[in-house]
Enzyme design. Structure first.
Site, mmCIF file in Angstrom:
data_model
loop_
_atom_site.group_PDB
_atom_site.id
_atom_site.type_symbol
_atom_site.label_atom_id
_atom_site.label_comp_id
_atom_site.label_asym_id
_atom_site.label_seq_id
_atom_site.Cartn_x
_atom_site.Cartn_y
_atom_site.Cartn_z
ATOM 1 N N CYS A 175 0.896 -1.462 -0.047
ATOM 2 C CA CYS A 175 -0.045 -0.027 0.035
ATOM 3 C C CYS A 175 1.075 1.357 -0.010
ATOM 4 O O CYS A 175 0.693 2.265 -0.949
ATOM 5 C CB CYS A 175 -1.022 0.091 1.275
ATOM 6 S SG CYS A 175 -0.222 0.134 2.625
ATOM 7 N N HIS A 220 -2.497 1.424 6.942
ATOM 8 C CA HIS A 220 -2.734 1.426 5.418
ATOM 9 C C HIS A 220 -3.100 2.645 4.850
ATOM 10 O O HIS A 220 -3.438 3.820 5.503
ATOM 11 C CB HIS A 220 -4.205 0.695 5.233
ATOM 12 C CG HIS A 220 -4.508 0.580 3.877
ATOM 13 N ND1 HIS A 220 -3.800 -0.600 3.058
ATOM 14 C CD2 HIS A 220 -5.428 0.986 3.094
ATOM 15 C CE1 HIS A 220 -4.462 -0.705 1.909
ATOM 16 N NE2 HIS A 220 -5.288 0.517 1.777
ATOM 17 N N ASP A 232 -6.033 1.786 -4.372
ATOM 18 C CA ASP A 232 -4.876 1.339 -3.414
ATOM 19 C C ASP A 232 -4.482 -0.016 -3.916
ATOM 20 O O ASP A 232 -5.217 -0.961 -4.646
ATOM 21 C CB ASP A 232 -5.636 1.391 -2.220
ATOM 22 C CG ASP A 232 -6.560 0.500 -1.718
ATOM 23 O OD1 ASP A 232 -7.328 -0.199 -2.612
ATOM 24 O OD2 ASP A 232 -6.985 0.214 -0.576
#
Length: 256
Positions: A175, A220, A232
């Protein structure tokens, strides 16, 4: 006294018979057979056989017992002489020499395939990946906010790239690696971790958030795509994609 005038008969004189006499008869008989067979072989094979007509122990004149019959050697060897007379004459020089012509040999250099360098392999892999990503981006559900937004336009190129833990290249992203890579294409250097990215920007409210801002949640980060959308690199087994914001309390970060 009576006198008989009858003369006694006497056997004619002959050669005395001894044990050697039988042996001599057997030997002379064998010689005759062998001589006839040798003559026959010479006549059929074309070889000249020289025969001696006289026998060492010839019987005395008068045809006494033990004498051998005469053999006409001229007749027996006539065929052999005829073959020899018509046969080609083969001669060989006193001094002979020989030679050998070596065949011409042409050396051919082996064909060596050029080894594919790791750089060329990676370049080809990235090119293939980018082509696949561009195709995926064109067919995926891309938000309207992408058009004209430099951050989202770059991010959309990598739709379909797999999640790779610690990945920071188009071969695979995690991520934070994905967000940092996208901003780096625009000349903006971001920290490698999600916590560092949050600290590098300014927190804005959801109402003030704009497409291209960063969405942060514990552990994240994603890129805001407008409305209720984000792009993402989710988690292992998934690929980069546009999807709905799933975080319960997302924090919007603006860079610059």
């Amino acid at each position: 006294m009576t006198v008989s005038n009858t003369r006694a008969r006497h056997r004619a004189a002959r050669r005395p018979v001894t044990p050697l006499t039988d042996i001599a008869h057997a030997a002379t008989a064998s010689i005759g057979v062998v001589g006839r067979r040798s003559a026959a072989v010479a006549a059929t094979s074309g070889l000249v056989v020289t025969m001696i007509g006289s026998v060492a122990n010839a019987a005395p004149a008068g045809g006494a017992a033990g004498s051998l019959p005469a053999v006409d050697t001229s007749a027996l060897t006539a065929s052999a002489r005829a073959v020899l007379e018509t046969a080609p004459v083969v001669t060989a020089p006193v001094e002979a020499s020989w030679s050998f012509d070596a065949p011409a040999v042409e050396a051919v250099a082996p064909v060596v395939k050029k080894a594919t360098t790791r750089t060329a392999t990676l370049a080809a892999s990235r090119s293939t990946t980018r082509t696949a990503v561009a195709t995926a981006a064109a067919t995926s559900d891309v938000p309207q906010s992408v058009a004209g937004n430099s951050v989202l336009e770059i991010a959309a190129r990598y739709v379909g790239v797999p999640y790779v833990s610690g990945g920071t290249t188009p071969d695979g992203f995690d991520c934070s690696g994905f967000v940092s890579y996208v901003y780096d294409q625009l000349g903006v250097s971001l920290p490698r971790t999600s916590a560092g990215i949050k600290a590098a920007g300014t927190v804005v409210s959801r109402a003030d958030a704009q497409p291209g801002d960063i969405i942060w949640s514990p552990g994240h980060v994603a890129i805001y795509a407008g409305g209720d959308q984000q792009i993402d690199s989710p988690r292992p087994g998934k690929t980069i994609q546009f999807r709905s914001i799933w975080q319960s309390a997302p924090v919007f970060i603006r860079i610059g």
